[in-house]
Write an enzyme that holds these catalytic residues in place. Sequence first.
Site: not given
Length: 360
Positions: A45, A74, A132, A160, A162, A201, A231, A259, A261
């Site tokens: 991304c 990650h 990000c 995590h 984030e 996100t 996101c 990871s 996502n």
Amino acid sequence: MAGAQAAVLLTAPLGGLHLRPMTDAGDMTYRDDLTIRLCGPRGFCAGVDRAIQIVVLAIKKYGAPVYVRHEIVHNRYVVEGLQERGAVFIEELSEIPDDHRDRPVVFSAHGVPQSVPADAQARNLFYLDATCPLVSKVHKQAMRHQRLGRHVILIGHAGHPEVIGTMGQLPDGAVTLVETEEDAARVFVPNEQELGFVTQTTLSVDDTEGVIRALEARFPAIRAPAAESICYATTNRQVAVKEAAPGTDLFLVVGAPNSSNSRRLVEVAERAGAKRALLVQRASEIPWDKLGDLRTLGLSAGASAPEIIVDEIIEAFRARYNVTVELAITAEETENFPLMRDLRDVELTRADMAFVNGGA
Ligand code: SF4
């Protein structure tokens, strides 16, 4: 979601992919036909691309070593590629030796608690923040809730980076983490009338809707963030996997176990009708002797997985099957996040990023 459009399924000789009925040794051998449904968008991304560019350009401008706090993204392959170029990965700023305090330190794309840049300043370090911009947006959404007197509920996964970064934008006790609908059903909040939520996100769009519905049912006054927190990249990759997965014998997602996502894409593929779905980091992790009767394979990659690994996996299948690639394209992505001023005077070449993008 950026540029969403109807799914397009094409049969295409992609990047030189074509039927190749010979083995690598050159002898004629019977091979099964295999259709690979290749998702688009997939892989990097704009936030991941930017974060890797920041490390690459920092090494180019300032020389090695450049310190990076936490895995920049990650993905082990990316981390090792950057280590070879002169990045040194650390978990805490205290690991930077005293005689290296003049070296730059980069903060990862996942974002950091406010205490981290404060610590860097106290240590007189020069830091480059690769958070990000869409994670920074969630930080601002959380801060806005708090400014308006609301207790903040963060929907995300405990531990995590984030989540740690977003919670660390506000004082202790100002944010409560909710991971599941069950958590939403029993969470305690200080004032039901003054509540706001934000999300990590990279969550599952469908699961998060369930958690939000559960929160809204219990706390009708809860306020959503001004804009979607999940996101565009997470949403787009999940939509493409949903399109491609039905009827596949196996769905492979390229990505790392840590990871978020990428793991969500595996779940989405299974729920959307793939007979089974696996997360793999490299072609060597594919359980070749356990694939069974494979006619249709779905393939995608998490937002931190390099395209060069997708190519590697397609090549590995080409070595074993007569491969036809269909593209399952559900959106075009044009997002591009600008670099910080400190690095804009350094030229980024194709060769600089070839270790992840392929080519040169
Ligand atoms: S997955 Fe989304 S939030 Fe995370 S780095 Fe990529 S664009 Fe940014």
